[in-house]
Design an enzyme around this catalytic site. Structure first.
Site, PDB file in Angstrom:
ATOM      1  N   HIS A  97      -4.222  10.404  -5.815  1.00  0.00           N
ATOM      2  CA  HIS A  97      -3.053   9.566  -6.089  1.00  0.00           C
ATOM      3  C   HIS A  97      -2.835   9.408  -7.583  1.00  0.00           C
ATOM      4  O   HIS A  97      -3.799   9.394  -8.357  1.00  0.00           O
ATOM      5  CB  HIS A  97      -3.245   8.159  -5.502  1.00  0.00           C
ATOM      6  CG  HIS A  97      -3.714   8.153  -4.091  1.00  0.00           C
ATOM      7  ND1 HIS A  97      -5.030   7.907  -3.746  1.00  0.00           N
ATOM      8  CD2 HIS A  97      -3.047   8.381  -2.941  1.00  0.00           C
ATOM      9  CE1 HIS A  97      -5.152   7.978  -2.422  1.00  0.00           C
ATOM     10  NE2 HIS A  97      -3.956   8.269  -1.916  1.00  0.00           N
ATOM     11  N   HIS A 118       4.342   5.454  -1.474  1.00  0.00           N
ATOM     12  CA  HIS A 118       4.377   5.227  -2.915  1.00  0.00           C
ATOM     13  C   HIS A 118       4.789   6.534  -3.605  1.00  0.00           C
ATOM     14  O   HIS A 118       4.519   7.613  -3.100  1.00  0.00           O
ATOM     15  CB  HIS A 118       2.976   4.877  -3.450  1.00  0.00           C
ATOM     16  CG  HIS A 118       2.355   3.685  -2.837  1.00  0.00           C
ATOM     17  ND1 HIS A 118       1.009   3.614  -2.613  1.00  0.00           N
ATOM     18  CD2 HIS A 118       2.870   2.507  -2.425  1.00  0.00           C
ATOM     19  CE1 HIS A 118       0.704   2.436  -2.086  1.00  0.00           C
ATOM     20  NE2 HIS A 118       1.828   1.754  -1.954  1.00  0.00           N
ATOM     21  N   HIS A 122       1.969   2.270   1.398  1.00  0.00           N
ATOM     22  CA  HIS A 122       1.251   3.530   1.239  1.00  0.00           C
ATOM     23  C   HIS A 122       1.446   4.467   2.425  1.00  0.00           C
ATOM     24  O   HIS A 122       1.375   4.052   3.573  1.00  0.00           O
ATOM     25  CB  HIS A 122      -0.253   3.276   1.084  1.00  0.00           C
ATOM     26  CG  HIS A 122      -1.042   4.547   1.073  1.00  0.00           C
ATOM     27  ND1 HIS A 122      -1.095   5.375  -0.015  1.00  0.00           N
ATOM     28  CD2 HIS A 122      -1.759   5.152   2.047  1.00  0.00           C
ATOM     29  CE1 HIS A 122      -1.826   6.429   0.278  1.00  0.00           C
ATOM     30  NE2 HIS A 122      -2.245   6.319   1.527  1.00  0.00           N
TER      31      HIS A 122
END
Length: 193
Positions: A82, A117, A108
């Protein structure tokens, strides 16, 4: 908005795309020289023990960001990866990187009806040789300017997690501890002449 995988062409595809973008910005003259531009963000992925595990390169493309993740030296298996909201990587747990980069205020994961996201990716699959790569685009994002700019006042970082991301559980996909982290730095893209 979100991440789309764009294939396995490696960093060559990313850099070729950046070269085309810079060519398009270089004017109408066929003989105009390409000038170096501050057009990419790059992060070295470093473990708590200072081992280097690869890099992430991000450049701007049409309508978003182009991302190339290249990893090596990791144990085989899927890893959650991420973009995180703060450009700080203090070991051993890398909590200093903050949460996922999420300028649009979503939840998420791609399998979450309230997600994903902007910093979410599909899992990075590490092969038996310890290597893996992912190319993706992030629609609606920008490198330095605009509402969804990656390089804001506190920067951004990239984190590799110990386990796979389930792609649905808020806030981080149950992907386990943070095993490598890299702070993004703006760099000049030097086109091949």
């Amino acid at each position: 908005m979100g991440v789309r995988h764009v294939g396995g062409g490696g960093a060559t595809l990313l850099l070729a795309g950046l070269a085309l973008s810079l060519t398009a910005c270089g004017g109408n003259s066929a003989s105009s020289e390409l000038e170096p531009a501050e057009s990419i963000a790059r992060a070295d992925l470093i473990g708590a023990d200072e081992t280097r595990y690869g890099e992430v390169i991000i450049g701007e493309g049409d309508g978003g960001l182009i991302v190339q993740i290249t990893a090596e030296g990791l144990a085989p298996g899927p890893r959650g990866v991420h973009i995180h909201e703060v450009g700080k990587c203090e070991g051993p747990d890398f909590k200093s990187a903050g949460g996922h980069w999420n300028p649009t205020g979503r939840e998420h994961g791609f399998d979450n009806p309230m997600g994903a996201h902007m910093g979410d990716f599909f899992n990075l699959d590490i092969g038996e040789d310890g290597k893996g790569s992912v190319e993706a685009t992030i629609d609606g994002a920008a490198l330095k300017e605009g509402d969804n700019a990656l390089m804001d006042a506190d920067g951004a970082s990239f984190v590799v997690h110990a386990g796979p991301d389930d792609l649905k559980t808020d806030p981080s996909g149950e992907s386990g501890g943070r095993i490598a982290c890299g702070v993004f730095e703006l760099q000049k893209f030097e086109p091949t002449r």
